[in-house]
Scaffold this active site. Structure first.
Site, short mmCIF file in Angstrom:
data_model
loop_
_atom_site.label_atom_id
_atom_site.label_comp_id
_atom_site.label_asym_id
_atom_site.label_seq_id
_atom_site.Cartn_x
_atom_site.Cartn_y
_atom_site.Cartn_z
N LYS A 143 11.82 -14.02 -13.35
CA LYS A 143 11.36 -12.93 -14.23
C LYS A 143 10.23 -13.42 -15.11
O LYS A 143 9.21 -12.77 -15.26
CB LYS A 143 12.49 -12.41 -15.13
CG LYS A 143 13.57 -11.58 -14.49
CD LYS A 143 13.15 -10.22 -14.04
CE LYS A 143 12.59 -10.25 -12.67
NZ LYS A 143 13.32 -10.12 -11.51
N ARG A 190 3.56 0.15 -5.24
CA ARG A 190 3.40 -0.46 -3.92
C ARG A 190 2.12 -1.29 -3.82
O ARG A 190 1.91 -1.98 -2.81
CB ARG A 190 3.37 0.61 -2.84
CG ARG A 190 4.62 1.46 -2.80
CD ARG A 190 4.51 2.48 -1.69
NE ARG A 190 4.43 1.85 -0.41
CZ ARG A 190 5.46 1.44 0.32
NH1 ARG A 190 6.67 1.63 -0.14
NH2 ARG A 190 5.29 0.84 1.46
N HIS A 204 17.64 -35.93 -11.50
CA HIS A 204 17.02 -36.37 -10.24
C HIS A 204 15.55 -35.98 -10.15
O HIS A 204 15.01 -35.84 -9.06
CB HIS A 204 17.80 -35.81 -9.05
CG HIS A 204 19.21 -36.28 -9.00
ND1 HIS A 204 19.54 -37.61 -8.81
CD2 HIS A 204 20.39 -35.63 -9.18
CE1 HIS A 204 20.86 -37.75 -8.84
NE2 HIS A 204 21.41 -36.56 -9.08
N TRP A 255 -2.70 -2.79 -1.65
CA TRP A 255 -2.34 -4.17 -1.96
C TRP A 255 -2.98 -4.99 -0.85
O TRP A 255 -2.56 -4.92 0.30
CB TRP A 255 -0.83 -4.32 -1.98
CG TRP A 255 -0.37 -5.67 -2.42
CD1 TRP A 255 -0.21 -6.11 -3.71
CD2 TRP A 255 0.04 -6.77 -1.59
NE1 TRP A 255 0.24 -7.40 -3.71
CE2 TRP A 255 0.40 -7.83 -2.44
CE3 TRP A 255 0.11 -6.96 -0.21
CZ2 TRP A 255 0.84 -9.06 -1.97
CZ3 TRP A 255 0.55 -8.19 0.27
CH2 TRP A 255 0.91 -9.22 -0.60
N ASN A 311 -1.03 1.53 5.86
CA ASN A 311 -0.17 0.53 5.23
C ASN A 311 0.38 -0.33 6.35
O ASN A 311 0.91 0.20 7.33
CB ASN A 311 0.95 1.24 4.48
CG ASN A 311 2.03 0.29 4.02
OD1 ASN A 311 1.78 -0.89 3.81
ND2 ASN A 311 3.24 0.80 3.87
N GLY A 312 0.23 -1.65 6.23
CA GLY A 312 0.75 -2.54 7.27
C GLY A 312 -0.29 -3.55 7.67
O GLY A 312 -1.32 -3.70 7.01
N GLU A 328 16.96 -16.55 -11.37
CA GLU A 328 16.47 -15.18 -11.62
C GLU A 328 15.74 -15.12 -12.97
O GLU A 328 14.70 -14.46 -13.09
CB GLU A 328 17.66 -14.20 -11.57
CG GLU A 328 17.33 -12.76 -11.87
CD GLU A 328 16.29 -12.12 -10.95
OE1 GLU A 328 15.92 -12.72 -9.93
OE2 GLU A 328 15.82 -11.03 -11.28
N CYS A 369 0.81 -1.22 0.00
CA CYS A 369 0.00 0.00 0.00
C CYS A 369 0.85 1.28 0.00
O CYS A 369 1.94 1.31 0.54
CB CYS A 369 -0.91 0.07 1.20
SG CYS A 369 -1.85 -1.42 1.46
N GLU A 378 6.97 -14.06 -13.09
CA GLU A 378 6.37 -12.84 -12.52
C GLU A 378 5.54 -12.07 -13.55
O GLU A 378 4.48 -11.57 -13.23
CB GLU A 378 7.48 -11.87 -12.06
CG GLU A 378 8.03 -12.13 -10.70
CD GLU A 378 9.13 -11.12 -10.35
OE1 GLU A 378 9.06 -10.57 -9.25
OE2 GLU A 378 10.05 -10.87 -11.16
N LYS A 407 5.77 -4.10 -5.55
CA LYS A 407 7.22 -3.95 -5.59
C LYS A 407 7.84 -3.97 -4.20
O LYS A 407 8.86 -4.58 -3.96
CB LYS A 407 7.59 -2.65 -6.29
CG LYS A 407 9.08 -2.52 -6.44
CD LYS A 407 9.46 -1.83 -7.69
CE LYS A 407 10.92 -2.01 -7.97
NZ LYS A 407 11.23 -3.36 -8.46
#
Ligand code: G6P
Length: 609
Positions: free
Chosen positions: A485, A27, A504, A74, A98-99, A481, A2, A488, A604
């Site tokens: 990417k 955010r 394996h 968010w 926010n939180g 990575e 948020c 996401e 983010k």
């Protein structure tokens, strides 16, 4: 996560608040809202979806008024819909938050028992009701906020206004970021400087537990005990241009192409012709780095992958033991900390809740000291660490991290060299590694030329459901990575394996429908990797191989594709080989038509646990 913006001004604040929210959309972006105080009444507009959806409602029916609060959400408690969108209102109070309030269920039950009727599923509305109840008891807004935050468990950054106190906003923070923008005849609150640079560059950073009261011509900060405290005003260097998209189609593309400059900035005045310059980690770093006998690296997401690369580097060149762990695991585990261990936190934002909690937890565990590798100079991580190295990537807006990662690698390469020099690497090898690192911006620049070839390759992925990434040694985290990417932003299920693990288990997935992307620069493990690729070919898997022209590689992809990367050397290869994987994920996502900069369900800066 948020984002919060608030303002007290003579002019109408809603347009400023909405502009601030747009800068904060990284955010969270599942709903947003604005509340403005006008003539003793709270007017509010809220909408599900992006800020522009709410803005359209606002433009159809503007809210005049000089005192306002705003929020982009968010979701944590309650689905993203209009009723759960902030600002919330209880009685004469409106609040954005926010939180996460951990004791909200108990507080909510108490308030309901006392007759309060809630209109949302959020923990935030509980705070609004508590503040309003304290106002009923005769407290003013600041006192009511103070009394309320003392009752809360969990994390919060809030901005609150009251119908009875026009021209005033009260903010508070604990465990989530909030700062004050100091203007001329107007003042602001925001989750970060990016939200406020359009209106002021003078920023006052709040400490944990601070409560702040802003009016048009005053800013007063209070400690949690209610006594006034002084906090310094800083001039922010952030330019509003830095957060513009310019000629690029998406922020992610812009940020991928900024990497040569960003990495050059990370190395500037830190890596000289004869090696790493003194005291780049801070003036007290000398003794700490000299005494370092091992490292524990803690981070989340992409930053964690940077930490994994550093483990390979530091163990190889400095011969010091390194462990790397995701922060959400580290913080709740009983770790063993050998004497002389340095704690290293890696974070783009410096505000990731798990990473900060891990840093704070590490204080209890007897480390030699704490080093933060971070991109935001005034962030909590930087302020709390003993040593710091800023990555200087500039603002990163795209949710999928790109330039933050390669600049973290550049910073970690500096750390590796500094430790290696102190712990026995021979001079010739040290000099060669330094020279190689100097070439990194140039090597990334050359790699960006691969974009047309990658666009051609991306077409193959439009209808794929899965992809496998392979790497060995220091390229294994690069494969991780690359897979992160792709998943996401394109929503293709992607997994990465250390190529030796293929047999394996994951080999069972390989058939002609499974693209297998291999990161294969020249190096001691290349022959081993070749055998792994043969295993894929033998099962009809479609290979896409990124290689740097090492002997015997030309026909390695068989009927698949071979893409040539000009790596510039073994040491910097992880940073260089990341770039085509970023471009691949980006162009696949563009072709699939996803929301590249704001992928679904993500945000983010993850300032909640
Ligand atoms: C979120 C972001 C990732 C980032 C991670 C850690 O998940 O979407 O891109 O890598 O947080 O963030 P930090 O700011 O601590 O590096």
């Amino acid at each position: 996560m948020c984002g919060i913006v608030a303002a007290v001004a003579q002019r109408d604040v809603a347009p400023l608040l909405i502009a601030g929210l747009k800068a904060l959309e990284y955010r969270g972006y599942d709903s947003s809202g604005v509340a403005v105080l006008d003539g003793g009444e709270i007017q509010r507009v809220r909408a599900k979806g992006k800020v522009r959806e709410m803005e359209a409602l606002y433009l159809a029916d503007p809210l005049p008024g000089g005192t306002g609060i705003a929020h982009t959400r968010w979701a944590t408690h309650g689905v993203p819909n209009e009723a759960n969108a902030h600002p919330h209102i209880a009685g004469r109070v409106s609040i954005v938050h926010n939180g996460i309030i951990e004791n909200h269920a108990r507080l909510r039950a108490e308030l309901e028992a006392a007759g309060h009727v809630f209109t949302s599923d959020t923990d935030t509305e509980v705070m609004a009701a508590l503040i309003d109840r304290h106002l009923d008891q005769g407290l003013n807004l600041r006192e009511a906020v103070l009394a309320t935050v003392r009752e809360l468990e969990g994390a919060y950054a809030i901005a609150v206004l009251s119908r009875d106190e026009p021209g005033r906003v009260v903010g508070a923070r604990r465990g989530a970021p909030l700062l004050v923008g100091v203007g001329i005849g107007e003042n602001f609150l925001g989750s970060d400087a990016q939200a406020l640079v359009q209106v002021t560059h003078r920023m006052l950073y709040l400490d944990e537990g601070d409560v702040v009261e802003i009016t048009r011509d005053s800013v007063q900060v209070y400690g949690l005990d209610g006594t006034p405290v002084e906090r310094a005003v800083h001039e922010s260097e952030l330019s509003s241009d830095a957060v513009e998209r310019g000629e690029y189609r998406h922020y992610m593309q812009k940020e991928i192409f900024e990497q040569p400059q960003a990495v050059a900035n990370t190395l500037e005045a830190r890596l000289g012709p004869h090696g790493v310059l003194p005291n780049i980690f801070g003036i007290d770093s000398d003794a700490l780095l000299q005494a370092t006998r091992g490292l524990h690296i803690v981070a989340c997401g992409t930053s964690y992958h940077a930490g994994l690369v550093a483990k390979y580097w530091i163990e190889e060149y400095a011969r010091l033991p390194v462990s790397v762990e995701v922060a959400s695991e580290y913080r709740y585990r009983e770790t063993v900390v050998p004497e002389g261990t340095l704690f290293v936190a890696i974070s783009q934002s410096g505000e990731t809740a798990d990473t900060l909690a891990a840093m704070r937890e590490s204080r209890r565990r007897g480390y030699l000291g704490t080093l933060a590798i971070c991109n935001v100079p005034e962030s909590s991580a930087v302020r709390e660490a003993d040593l710091k190295l800023m990555t200087r990537a500039g603002p990163e807006i795209g949710v999928a991290s790109t330039k933050a990662f390669t600049t973290q690698l550049a910073a970690l390469a500096l750390l590796t060299l500094e430790l290696a020099r102190r712990h026995g690497l021979d001079e010739a090898r040290y000099a060669a590694l330094c020279a190689e690192l100097q070439r990194l911006p140039r090597a990334i620049e050359e790699t960006l030329q691969m974009e047309p070839a990658i666009i051609a390759l991306a077409g193959e992925f439009i209808h794929r459901q899965h992809a496998l990434f392979l790497g060995r040694g220091v390229q294994y985290p690069v494969a991780l990575e690359g897979a992160l990417k792709l998943k996401e932003i394109s929503y293709i299920h992607a997994e990465a394996y250390a190529a030796g693990e293929l047999k394996h288990g994951p080999l069972a997935l390989v058939d002609e429908h499974m693209p297998v992307i291999a990161v294969a620069p020249n190096g001691p493990l290349l022959d081993k990797l070749k055998s792994n690729l043969q295993e894929v070919r033998a099962r009809g898997g479609r290979l896409i191989v990124f290689a740097d022209g090492a002997a015997g590689m030309d026909d390695m992809a068989g009927t698949g594709r071979m893409l040539r990367v000009a790596s510039g050397g073994n040491f910097i290869a992880p940073a260089v080989f990341t770039v085509p994987l970023q471009l691949l994920a980006y162009h696949v996502a563009v072709l699939r038509g996803t929301d590249v900069d704001q992928p679904r369900n993500l945000a983010k800066s993850v300032t909640v646990e």
